[in-house]
Design a protein around this motif. Structure first.
Motif, PDB file in Angstrom:
ATOM      1  N   VAL A 178      23.862  34.047   4.343  1.00 24.52           N
ATOM      2  CA  VAL A 178      25.228  33.563   4.168  1.00 24.52           C
ATOM      3  C   VAL A 178      25.562  33.699   2.689  1.00 24.52           C
ATOM      4  CG1 VAL A 178      26.798  31.619   4.390  1.00 24.52           C
ATOM      5  CG2 VAL A 178      24.979  31.941   6.067  1.00 24.52           C
ATOM      6  N   ALA A 210      28.071  25.094   4.109  1.00 18.99           N
ATOM      7  CA  ALA A 210      27.395  26.256   4.680  1.00 18.99           C
ATOM      8  C   ALA A 210      25.926  25.963   4.956  1.00 18.99           C
ATOM      9  CB  ALA A 210      27.541  27.450   3.744  1.00 18.99           C
ATOM     10  N   ASN A 211      25.263  25.271   4.016  1.00 18.57           N
ATOM     11  CA  ASN A 211      23.859  24.899   4.223  1.00 18.57           C
ATOM     12  C   ASN A 211      23.701  23.961   5.410  1.00 18.57           C
ATOM     13  OD1 ASN A 211      21.803  25.956   2.187  1.00 18.57           O
ATOM     14  ND2 ASN A 211      23.488  25.383   0.818  1.00 18.57           N
ATOM     15  N   VAL A 244      21.104  30.787   2.445  1.00 19.58           N
ATOM     16  CA  VAL A 244      22.462  30.692   1.919  1.00 19.58           C
ATOM     17  C   VAL A 244      22.406  31.038   0.445  1.00 19.58           C
ATOM     18  CG1 VAL A 244      24.446  29.201   1.515  1.00 19.58           C
ATOM     19  CG2 VAL A 244      23.090  28.927   3.601  1.00 19.58           C
TER      20      VAL A 244
END
Length: 287
Positions: free
Chosen positions: A33, A77-78, A90
């Motif tokens: 990501v 996101a994590n 990420v």
């Protein structure tokens, strides 16, 4: 297979990662990501007569605002990455958004996943502003996410007989499993609608093309375990593809990045851009 998912903290970035978790990959995938922070997109000072000191204070304030939002995007996101139990990492980088994504994008055997829109048009830090550049220049297939992730049940596969169309078919056969889970250990086949659009023709020619598709593309899909049917239409390719996708309530459109040529006037290279821009469902462009 290696995947790169670009995110900017918007809902489209979150949807992109959810799509990765829901796609029917035949084999396990490793995901990176990527969040790119681009300070070149700083907003200009709001007054024409600001002093140098005022200009610098404004600039520092904008940098802090962008860094705070970047930190928030990374944290989310994590958390999402962990909740989806994906394998990978990420990562945050600084630079021009599209070139940085392209630099980190996997090779031809991988997949780049990007949202169709981003956070804020004023910032120009939006995935929508770079998705077109990515499908033009990425060396790997690109999935442009337009909606929330769902179990893939119906796929539109656009074909025109060009090499890029053959690659799109190959991607579906090689990368996707042909069925999906219904729960309680049950599985049902994924249905693929193979569409070919002729700009000018007669009904007899449409029937001939449809029979050819059934003997070749459709048969390969059925042999692999999918269910499939051939649809042939007259008209403008992009509009026809989106119309069929809407009629069949498709979850995903898969198409090649280039077509036969200007003479044939069926250029998936230009059609794919229109479909990506205007389709209501997500689009996978294969090159």
């Amino acid at each position: 297979m290696n995947l790169l998912v670009a995110t900017d903290g918007s809902k489209y970035g979150r949807w992109a990662l959810n799509w990765v978790a829901n796609l029917p990959f035949a084999k396990s995938v490793r995901v990176m990501v990527l969040h790119v922070l681009d300070f070149r997109t700083l907003r200009a000072p709001r007054g024409p007569f600001l002093s140098q000191a005022e200009d610098e204070r404004y600039r520092q304030k904008e940098i802090q605002r962008m860094e705070a939002r970047s930190a928030k995007a990374l944290k989310e996101a994590n958390q999402q990455f962990a909740s989806l139990k994906l394998k990978g990492m990420v990562r945050k980088e600084q630079g021009a958004v599209a070139p940085t994504i392209l630099q980190r994008a996997p090779k031809r055997g991988g997949l780049l996943v990007v949202g169709s829109q981003g956070l804020d048009a004023l910032d120009r830090f939006m995935l929508g502003s770079v998705s077109t550049e990515l499908i033009q220049h990425a060396t790997c297939p690109v999935l442009v996410v337009k909606n929330e992730a769902a179990l893939v049940r119906r796929i539109i596969l656009a074909t025109d007989g060009a090499p890029a169309s053959a690659k799109a078919l190959k991607f579906v056969l090689a990368k996707f499993q042909p069925d999906r889970s219904t729960g309680k250990d049950g599985r049902v086949p994924i249905h693929v609608i193979v569409i070919h659009v002729l700009p000018f023709s007669h009904y007899q020619e449409l029937e001939e093309v449809r029979k050819l598709l059934k003997r070749s593309v459709v048969r390969k899909l059925i042999q692999a375990g999918f269910t499939a049917e051939a649809v042939c239409q007259l008209g403008k390719p992009a509009g026809a593809i989106m119309k069929v996708a809407s009629k069949h309530r498709a979850d995903l459109i898969v198409m090649g990045a280039q077509g036969l040529g200007a003479i044939a006037r069926f250029l998936l290279g230009s059609v794919s851009k229109k479909v990506v821009q205007h389709s209501s469902c997500s689009v996978l462009v294969v090159r």
